[in-house]
Enzyme design. Structure first.
Site, PDB file in Angstrom:
ATOM      1  N   ARG A 282      50.301  33.422  32.725  1.00  0.00           N
ATOM      2  CA  ARG A 282      49.407  33.363  31.555  1.00  0.00           C
ATOM      3  C   ARG A 282      49.952  32.482  30.432  1.00  0.00           C
ATOM      4  NH1 ARG A 282      48.108  38.921  33.337  1.00  0.00           N
ATOM      5  NH2 ARG A 282      45.874  38.921  33.773  1.00  0.00           N
TER       6      ARG A 282
ATOM      7  N   HIS B  24      58.333  34.032  40.190  1.00  0.00           N
ATOM      8  CA  HIS B  24      57.886  34.361  41.548  1.00  0.00           C
ATOM      9  C   HIS B  24      58.887  33.848  42.583  1.00  0.00           C
ATOM     10  CE1 HIS B  24      53.856  33.919  39.410  1.00  0.00           C
ATOM     11  NE2 HIS B  24      53.745  35.131  39.929  1.00  0.00           N
TER      12      HIS B  24
ATOM     13  N   GLN C 128      60.960  42.684  37.197  1.00  0.00           N
ATOM     14  CA  GLN C 128      61.168  43.640  36.108  1.00  0.00           C
ATOM     15  C   GLN C 128      60.331  43.245  34.884  1.00  0.00           C
ATOM     16  OE1 GLN C 128      62.689  46.481  36.263  1.00  0.00           O
ATOM     17  NE2 GLN C 128      62.386  46.924  34.080  1.00  0.00           N
TER      18      GLN C 128
HETATM   19  P1  AMP Z   1      51.877  38.160  39.226  1.00  0.00           P
HETATM   20  O1  AMP Z   1      51.561  36.953  40.055  1.00  0.00           O
HETATM   21  O2  AMP Z   1      51.845  37.893  37.760  1.00  0.00           O
HETATM   22  O3  AMP Z   1      51.117  39.378  39.656  1.00  0.00           O
HETATM   23  O4  AMP Z   1      53.390  38.491  39.527  1.00  0.00           O
HETATM   24  C1  AMP Z   1      53.859  38.677  40.834  1.00  0.00           C
HETATM   25  C2  AMP Z   1      55.250  39.242  40.784  1.00  0.00           C
HETATM   26  O5  AMP Z   1      56.099  38.333  40.101  1.00  0.00           O
HETATM   27  C3  AMP Z   1      55.323  40.568  40.011  1.00  0.00           C
HETATM   28  O6  AMP Z   1      56.197  41.459  40.682  1.00  0.00           O
HETATM   29  C4  AMP Z   1      55.868  40.140  38.686  1.00  0.00           C
HETATM   30  O7  AMP Z   1      56.590  41.161  38.017  1.00  0.00           O
HETATM   31  C5  AMP Z   1      56.804  39.019  39.092  1.00  0.00           C
HETATM   32  N1  AMP Z   1      57.078  38.159  37.956  1.00  0.00           N
HETATM   33  C6  AMP Z   1      56.178  37.592  37.124  1.00  0.00           C
HETATM   34  N2  AMP Z   1      56.806  36.926  36.136  1.00  0.00           N
HETATM   35  C7  AMP Z   1      58.134  37.058  36.353  1.00  0.00           C
HETATM   36  C8  AMP Z   1      59.314  36.613  35.669  1.00  0.00           C
HETATM   37  N3  AMP Z   1      59.238  35.869  34.575  1.00  0.00           N
HETATM   38  N4  AMP Z   1      60.505  36.964  36.189  1.00  0.00           N
HETATM   39  C9  AMP Z   1      60.584  37.721  37.307  1.00  0.00           C
HETATM   40  N5  AMP Z   1      59.519  38.175  37.985  1.00  0.00           N
HETATM   41  C10 AMP Z   1      58.309  37.852  37.518  1.00  0.00           C
END
Ligand code: AMP
Length: 296
Positions: free
Chosen positions: A204, A51, A165
């Site tokens: 997660r 993030h 991505q």
């Molecule tokens: P989430 O909080 O899981 O909905 O993720 C929010 C944003 O962070 C989304 O655009 C995800 O694709 C991105 N994201 C989550 N994990 C990663 C990661 N390991 N590397 C890059 N971006 C991430």
């Protein structure tokens, strides 16, 4: 707010936390009036370096950076982890500020979905494969994502929105929504941030117990191996080698597939277009996804 902002390279720590969309709009009035570029980073919180990489990219490119923080109930299926999804707004706000966000927009569920809410934004086709296969999370998951992201775009009015991505299918679906609906926002997809052993960072991952945490590294190993074999032999051999790598770790994936990175159509051979190899698997208590894009 270019006029009042310090140099973006200087860490900015005062952050505005807003729940109400009206207040968010008010906070952005000056920025809009002065023609500043507004960057949006949508998240569900429980921030990690993945993030933060998005927030830093927004900070480097935009005058004002908004991070949204919303655990969106409509993208969780029945029996998924909506209730137990890790939440810590205070920690997330401090981290977002340290990476350069100046507004954290954290609407409530009632604010997002008031009584009588009856509109959905749906992208067809792309949302019915991989995670969207009805036997898996299903297209309803992506309908939840596109509806909430459309609402966030309307609330914030960003020039650029940053996505990881890591959620390759989500990126493809959102890009299609933006194109189809002429939404005035540029979508930036940024590389997957990984742990030292290759595991893609994910909120997660906290569900992984020790043994499963070690096994989970097999996902990225399998993808790397698949890419190697696909480049040196054939895509089919790559998929087979990747699956074998997972099997060695006792992981039976929901899918391990090659698809066109843009339209998600199945591909049998490398074909001069970017090819996505995507995997989803339950490892202990966590459902994990990961992918690699083989650029031509
Ligand atoms: P989430 O909080 O899981 O909905 O993720 C929010 C944003 O962070 C989304 O655009 C995800 O694709 C991105 N994201 C989550 N994990 C990663 C990661 N390991 N590397 C890059 N971006 C991430």
């Amino acid at each position: 707010m270019k006029h009042s902002l310090p140099n973006p390279s200087q860490a900015r720590v005062d952050v505005k936390f807003v729940r109400a969309t009206d207040e968010l709009r008010l906070s952005l009035t000056d920025a809009r009036r002065f023609g500043d570029t507004i960057g949006l980073v949508p998240t569900m919180g429980c921030l990690h370096d993945g993030h933060l990489s998005l927030i830093r990219a927004a900070r480097a490119e935009c005058d004002v950076v908004v991070m949204s923080l919303f655990v969106n109930p409509t993208q969780f299926g029945p029996g998924e982890d909506f209730e137990r999804y890790p939440r810590d707004e205070e920690r997330d706000t401090a981290l977002a500020a340290s990476a350069g966000a100046e507004i954290v927009y954290a609407p409530t569920v009632e604010g997002m979905y008031p009584e009588g809410f009856s509109t959905r934004v749906e992208v067809q086709g792309l949302t019915e494969v991989l995670c969207g296969d009805p036997a898996r999370r299903g297209p309803e998951h992506f309908r939840g994502v596109t509806t909430v992201v459309a609402k966030l775009f309307n609330a914030v009015g960003p020039c650029v929105a940053y996505f990881g991505q890591k959620d390759a299918q989500q990126v493809a679906v959102i890009k299609r929504m933006v194109r189809d609906l002429n939404l005035p926002v540029r979508i930036e997809a940024l590389p997957i941030v990984r742990e030292p052993d290759g595991l893609a960072m994910s909120s997660r991952n906290v569900y992984l117990e020790d043994g499963d945490r070690a096994r989970a590294a097999a996902l990225s190993r399998a993808l790397r191996r698949a890419e190697r074999e696909a480049r040196s032999g054939s895509l089919a051999a790559g998929i087979e080698a990747g699956r074998a790598e997972l099997a060695k770790a006792g992981i039976d994936p929901e899918y391990f597939e090659a698809r066109d990175a843009e339209d998600l159509a199945p591909v049998a051979e490398l074909n001069g277009r970017p090819v996505l190899i995507a995997v989803a698997a339950q490892v202990g208590g966590a459902r994990l996804i990961d992918n690699v894009v083989i650029e031509p």
